[in-house]
Scaffold this motif. Structure first.
Motif, PDB file in Angstrom:
ATOM      1  N   PRO A  50      -3.798   3.940  -4.821  1.00  0.00           N
ATOM      2  CA  PRO A  50      -2.847   4.051  -5.679  1.00  0.00           C
ATOM      3  C   PRO A  50      -1.640   2.919  -5.486  1.00  0.00           C
ATOM      4  CG  PRO A  50      -2.468   5.517  -3.746  1.00  0.00           C
ATOM      5  CD  PRO A  50      -3.711   4.842  -3.537  1.00  0.00           C
ATOM      6  N   ASP A  51      -0.848   3.137  -6.478  1.00  0.00           N
ATOM      7  CA  ASP A  51       0.242   2.151  -6.411  1.00  0.00           C
ATOM      8  C   ASP A  51       1.178   2.163  -5.366  1.00  0.00           C
ATOM      9  OD1 ASP A  51       1.484   4.390  -7.455  1.00  0.00           O
ATOM     10  OD2 ASP A  51       2.278   3.313  -9.305  1.00  0.00           O
ATOM     11  N   SER A  52       1.260   3.117  -4.409  1.00  0.00           N
ATOM     12  CA  SER A  52       2.409   3.404  -3.461  1.00  0.00           C
ATOM     13  C   SER A  52       1.882   2.769  -2.095  1.00  0.00           C
ATOM     14  CB  SER A  52       2.552   5.093  -3.451  1.00  0.00           C
ATOM     15  OG  SER A  52       1.347   5.329  -2.816  1.00  0.00           O
ATOM     16  N   VAL A  53       1.131   1.707  -2.008  1.00  0.00           N
ATOM     17  CA  VAL A  53       0.700   1.030  -0.966  1.00  0.00           C
ATOM     18  C   VAL A  53       2.156   0.354  -0.380  1.00  0.00           C
ATOM     19  CG1 VAL A  53      -0.418  -0.502   0.403  1.00  0.00           C
ATOM     20  CG2 VAL A  53      -1.639   0.884  -1.223  1.00  0.00           C
ATOM     21  N   LYS A  54       2.536   0.690   0.765  1.00  0.00           N
ATOM     22  CA  LYS A  54       3.592   0.202   1.280  1.00  0.00           C
ATOM     23  C   LYS A  54       3.171  -1.162   2.510  1.00  0.00           C
ATOM     24  CE  LYS A  54       6.741   2.444  -0.507  1.00  0.00           C
ATOM     25  NZ  LYS A  54       7.575   2.139  -1.521  1.00  0.00           N
ATOM     26  N   SER A  55       2.055  -1.079   3.146  1.00  0.00           N
ATOM     27  CA  SER A  55       1.712  -1.992   4.185  1.00  0.00           C
ATOM     28  C   SER A  55       0.056  -1.615   4.392  1.00  0.00           C
ATOM     29  CB  SER A  55       2.466  -2.140   5.261  1.00  0.00           C
ATOM     30  OG  SER A  55       2.306  -0.747   5.991  1.00  0.00           O
ATOM     31  N   TYR A  56      -0.437  -2.674   4.930  1.00  0.00           N
ATOM     32  CA  TYR A  56      -1.803  -2.528   5.328  1.00  0.00           C
ATOM     33  C   TYR A  56      -2.231  -3.448   6.239  1.00  0.00           C
ATOM     34  CZ  TYR A  56      -3.432  -6.714   2.642  1.00  0.00           C
ATOM     35  OH  TYR A  56      -3.520  -7.713   2.135  1.00  0.00           O
ATOM     36  N   SER A  57      -3.187  -3.367   7.185  1.00  0.00           N
ATOM     37  CA  SER A  57      -3.636  -4.277   8.216  1.00  0.00           C
ATOM     38  C   SER A  57      -4.924  -4.133   8.104  1.00  0.00           C
ATOM     39  CB  SER A  57      -3.067  -3.989   9.952  1.00  0.00           C
ATOM     40  OG  SER A  57      -3.740  -2.646   9.928  1.00  0.00           O
ATOM     41  N   ASP A  61     -13.096  -7.141  12.126  1.00  0.00           N
ATOM     42  CA  ASP A  61     -14.423  -6.373  12.116  1.00  0.00           C
ATOM     43  C   ASP A  61     -14.265  -5.586  10.628  1.00  0.00           C
ATOM     44  OD1 ASP A  61     -12.691  -4.249  12.740  1.00  0.00           O
ATOM     45  OD2 ASP A  61     -13.904  -3.586  14.260  1.00  0.00           O
ATOM     46  N   GLY A  62     -13.361  -5.758   9.830  1.00  0.00           N
ATOM     47  CA  GLY A  62     -13.350  -5.038   8.634  1.00  0.00           C
ATOM     48  C   GLY A  62     -12.764  -3.521   8.825  1.00  0.00           C
ATOM     49  N   SER A  63     -12.080  -3.170   9.969  1.00  0.00           N
ATOM     50  CA  SER A  63     -11.367  -1.927  10.073  1.00  0.00           C
ATOM     51  C   SER A  63     -10.070  -2.178   9.242  1.00  0.00           C
ATOM     52  CB  SER A  63     -11.168  -1.696  11.583  1.00  0.00           C
ATOM     53  OG  SER A  63     -12.462  -1.369  12.122  1.00  0.00           O
ATOM     54  N   PHE A  64      -9.596  -1.322   8.608  1.00  0.00           N
ATOM     55  CA  PHE A  64      -8.386  -1.350   7.894  1.00  0.00           C
ATOM     56  C   PHE A  64      -7.402  -0.082   8.186  1.00  0.00           C
ATOM     57  CE2 PHE A  64     -10.930   0.629   4.784  1.00  0.00           C
ATOM     58  CZ  PHE A  64     -10.025   1.673   4.257  1.00  0.00           C
ATOM     59  N   LYS A  65      -6.071  -0.319   8.054  1.00  0.00           N
ATOM     60  CA  LYS A  65      -4.933   0.859   7.917  1.00  0.00           C
ATOM     61  C   LYS A  65      -4.088   0.523   6.954  1.00  0.00           C
ATOM     62  CE  LYS A  65      -1.710   3.144  10.924  1.00  0.00           C
ATOM     63  NZ  LYS A  65      -1.179   3.356  12.058  1.00  0.00           N
ATOM     64  N   VAL A  66      -4.129   1.453   5.951  1.00  0.00           N
ATOM     65  CA  VAL A  66      -3.270   1.456   4.811  1.00  0.00           C
ATOM     66  C   VAL A  66      -2.309   2.392   5.047  1.00  0.00           C
ATOM     67  CG1 VAL A  66      -3.313   1.631   2.259  1.00  0.00           C
ATOM     68  CG2 VAL A  66      -5.313   0.557   3.177  1.00  0.00           C
ATOM     69  N   GLU A  67      -0.905   2.108   4.881  1.00  0.00           N
ATOM     70  CA  GLU A  67       0.382   3.017   4.945  1.00  0.00           C
ATOM     71  C   GLU A  67       0.708   3.129   3.455  1.00  0.00           C
ATOM     72  OE1 GLU A  67       1.503   4.878   7.336  1.00  0.00           O
ATOM     73  OE2 GLU A  67       0.163   3.968   8.607  1.00  0.00           O
ATOM     74  N   LEU A  68       0.983   4.380   2.793  1.00  0.00           N
ATOM     75  CA  LEU A  68       1.292   4.694   1.626  1.00  0.00           C
ATOM     76  C   LEU A  68       2.895   5.184   1.777  1.00  0.00           C
ATOM     77  CD1 LEU A  68      -1.441   6.928  -0.013  1.00  0.00           C
ATOM     78  CD2 LEU A  68      -1.209   4.515  -0.213  1.00  0.00           C
ATOM     79  N   GLY A  69       3.569   4.959   0.909  1.00  0.00           N
ATOM     80  CA  GLY A  69       5.148   5.618   1.028  1.00  0.00           C
ATOM     81  C   GLY A  69       5.181   6.914   1.375  1.00  0.00           C
ATOM     82  N   SER A  70       4.412   7.683   0.786  1.00  0.00           N
ATOM     83  CA  SER A  70       4.218   9.379   1.063  1.00  0.00           C
ATOM     84  C   SER A  70       2.756   9.612   0.753  1.00  0.00           C
ATOM     85  CB  SER A  70       5.388   9.898   0.359  1.00  0.00           C
ATOM     86  OG  SER A  70       5.160   9.877  -1.014  1.00  0.00           O
ATOM     87  N   PRO A  71       2.261  10.988   1.098  1.00  0.00           N
ATOM     88  CA  PRO A  71       1.159  11.371   0.467  1.00  0.00           C
ATOM     89  C   PRO A  71       1.247  11.525  -0.745  1.00  0.00           C
ATOM     90  CG  PRO A  71       1.940  12.755   2.695  1.00  0.00           C
ATOM     91  CD  PRO A  71       3.072  11.678   2.325  1.00  0.00           C
TER      92      PRO A  71
END
Length: 170
Positions: A50-57, A61-71
């Protein structure tokens, strides 16, 4: 046992672990590039998140973590719930080891654990929910969708007013 002996005993192990982590490339990189651009580089549609992605890493190796503003929720033909943190592993045309996304199918919430684009045609995307995959037109995900914090009285699963349970979004 005094502090010096403890440090001397564990220092070689800690140094070895640091070297191994550097060799296998577990470094995560945070980019100024929009997550939609990253998805496109991996052959995935930009509207999977969604459009609420605040940050990501994204690790080497392709592993990622996405932080949204809220659920939040996104209404496609199916209602989709995104947790505040979404993790997984990217490779070209697919996401595996996915955590943090659920879809509502016939009044039941199921964990989406993987996604894979139908290559080379790219007309469909398959959502893996365990031993079952759901084939969906990729056109649903050609644009980034807005997240909603609550369900309200919107229809889900193509049945008007079919909400019998509500998830609390913190």
């Amino acid at each position: 046992m005094d502090f010096t002996k403890i440090v001397m005993r564990w220092a070689p192990l800690l140094a070895t672990m640091v070297i191994i982590c550097n060799l296998v490339g577990v470094d995560s990189h945070v980019s100024d590039q929009p997550i939609s651009d990253i998805l496109a580089e991996y052959g995935l549609p930009i509207g999977l998140l969604p459009d609420s992605v605040k940050s990501y890493s994204l690790a080497d190796d392709g592993s990622f973590k996405v932080e949204l503003g809220s659920p939040c929720y996104v209404q496609f033909n199916y209602l989709v719930y995104y947790e505040k943190t979404v993790t997984g592993k990217l490779s070209y045309g697919k996401i595996t080891d996915l955590n943090g996304i659920q879809a509502k199918q016939f009044f039941i919430w199921v964990n989406v654990i993987g996604m894979e684009v139908d290559l080379p045609s790219g007309k469909f995307i398959y959502f893996n929910v365990g031993i079952i995959s759901k084939k969906i037109e990729i056109s649903w995900f050609k644009s980034v969708h807005s997240c909603k914090k609550s369900l309200g009285n919107e229809p889900c699963n193509e049945i008007d007013g079919a909400l019998t349970e509500k998830r609390d979004v913190q």
